[in-house]
Design a protein around this motif. Structure first.
Motif, mmCIF file in Angstrom:
data_model
loop_
_atom_site.group_PDB
_atom_site.id
_atom_site.type_symbol
_atom_site.label_atom_id
_atom_site.label_comp_id
_atom_site.label_asym_id
_atom_site.label_seq_id
_atom_site.Cartn_x
_atom_site.Cartn_y
_atom_site.Cartn_z
ATOM 1 N N LEU A 1 0.818 -1.217 0.000
ATOM 2 C CA LEU A 1 0.000 0.000 0.000
ATOM 3 C C LEU A 1 0.852 1.267 0.000
ATOM 4 N N ASN A 2 2.099 1.126 0.416
ATOM 5 C CA ASN A 2 3.033 2.250 0.378
ATOM 6 C C ASN A 2 3.611 2.471 -1.019
ATOM 7 N N GLY A 3 3.324 1.528 -1.931
ATOM 8 C CA GLY A 3 3.826 1.643 -3.293
ATOM 9 C C GLY A 3 4.977 0.719 -3.619
ATOM 10 N N ASP A 4 5.437 -0.072 -2.652
ATOM 11 C CA ASP A 4 6.521 -1.012 -2.900
ATOM 12 C C ASP A 4 5.996 -2.220 -3.672
ATOM 13 N N ARG A 5 6.841 -2.792 -4.501
ATOM 14 C CA ARG A 5 6.479 -3.970 -5.271
ATOM 15 C C ARG A 5 7.650 -4.944 -5.302
ATOM 16 N N ILE B 1 -12.331 -7.810 1.265
ATOM 17 C CA ILE B 1 -12.583 -6.785 2.289
ATOM 18 C C ILE B 1 -13.067 -5.451 1.689
ATOM 19 N N GLY B 2 -13.310 -5.467 0.378
ATOM 20 C CA GLY B 2 -13.942 -4.306 -0.240
ATOM 21 C C GLY B 2 -13.009 -3.150 -0.535
ATOM 22 N N ILE B 3 -11.806 -3.456 -1.029
ATOM 23 C CA ILE B 3 -10.852 -2.419 -1.405
ATOM 24 C C ILE B 3 -10.671 -2.455 -2.913
ATOM 25 N N ASN B 4 -10.787 -1.311 -3.559
ATOM 26 C CA ASN B 4 -10.518 -1.233 -4.994
ATOM 27 C C ASN B 4 -9.061 -1.544 -5.250
ATOM 28 N N GLU B 5 -8.791 -2.217 -6.328
ATOM 29 C CA GLU B 5 -7.412 -2.602 -6.659
ATOM 30 C C GLU B 5 -6.491 -1.389 -6.660
ATOM 31 N N ILE B 6 -5.370 -1.523 -5.992
ATOM 32 C CA ILE B 6 -4.374 -0.457 -5.937
ATOM 33 C C ILE B 6 -3.519 -0.524 -7.201
ATOM 34 N N GLU B 7 -3.210 0.628 -7.777
ATOM 35 C CA GLU B 7 -2.426 0.656 -9.003
ATOM 36 C C GLU B 7 -1.030 0.111 -8.765
ATOM 37 N N ASN B 8 -0.510 -0.627 -9.750
ATOM 38 C CA ASN B 8 0.858 -1.151 -9.666
ATOM 39 C C ASN B 8 1.846 -0.074 -10.055
#
Length: 245
Positions: free
Chosen positions: A181-185, A238-245
């Motif tokens: 969620l912090n943007g790390d991949r 849990i109802g969270i929209n997909e976070i952008e990669n």
């Protein structure tokens, strides 16, 4: 020159007990703000209640519209009493730079060795040279030591002996989720402050991540230097929209 850092640890700690009181009473969506206003933490004065609420919100937000807190709320509901303080620490790392900056001290302290308040003072002085008086620095250091104690890394009223935390697959999944969620991949998740705070060998982290994947908490693939981590199924659950990669 380094500036003074906004941190709850100027005045308070992780406040795991107070957090637990709020989470226990916040049963329905959108009720946490009301729970705070109704003095869930049981403070005797209005002033102390307001200060406690402000610090709690600074650390944990209680914003059920936020993917991070929504995830925290879900994992909290799945965690046992031993795991919850670790969840609190990991979530607070998002919002408290001073706490994050003390990870290395905990990491390099061997199991069974002491972590002195002076050691935490040295971290503060190293990061913010000359910014705090000796008394303020000592108070902040004590609060930091207390937070690591509350989350299970230190033991003892005075000696602050470093102990093993033994994070579960649930905790590892949450640490990786916070990094995501912090943007790390990929491999950057493995090197994030959230995973480093677990103080586990990389091989153990991967083993627990594979276990978490079996429980459908994340998707985890690892081959050599290539690591893939994603949370599509969890976000949907849990109802969270997909976070952008």
């Amino acid at each position: 020159m380094s500036e003074k850092v906004p941190s709850v640890h100027h005045s308070r700690t992780l406040m795991v007990k107070e957090l637990s009181d709020v989470m226990a009473q916040g049963q329905s969506p959108g009720s946490l703000e009301e729970v705070l206003e109704n003095n869930a933490t049981g403070k005797r004065t209005k002033s102390n209640q307001e200060k406690t609420n402000r610090y709690l919100k600074q650390l944990y937000s209680f914003d059920l519209q936020s993917p991070a807190f929504k995830s925290f709320d879900y994992f909290w509901s799945k965690a046992d009493l031993r795991e919850r303080p670790l969840l609190a620490l990991l979530f607070a790392l998002r919002n408290d730079m001073l706490l994050s900056e003390s990870i290395d001290l905990i990491q390099r302290t061997s199991i069974g060795n002491r972590t002195k308040v002076d050691d935490f003072q040295d971290v503060i002085e190293d990061k913010y040279p000359g910014k705090y008086s000796a008394n303020t620095r000592k108070s902040m250091a004590r609060n930091l030591a207390s937070s690591w104690k509350q989350s299970g890394y230190l033991l003892g009223r005075i000696k602050n002996v470093r102990v093993e935390t033994r994070p579960s697959h649930l905790i590892v999944a949450f640490a990786m989720l916070m990094a995501y969620l912090n943007g790390d991949r990929g491999q950057f998740i493995m090197g994030s402050k959230w995973v480093r705070a677990l103080c586990l060998p990389q091989a153990r982290v991967r083993k627990l991540a594979f276990e978490a994947a079996k429980r459908d908490l994340l998707r985890f693939q690892s081959s050599g230097p290539v690591t893939t981590v994603s949370f599509e199924a969890l976000f949907q659950r849990i109802g969270i929209n997909e976070i952008e990669n």
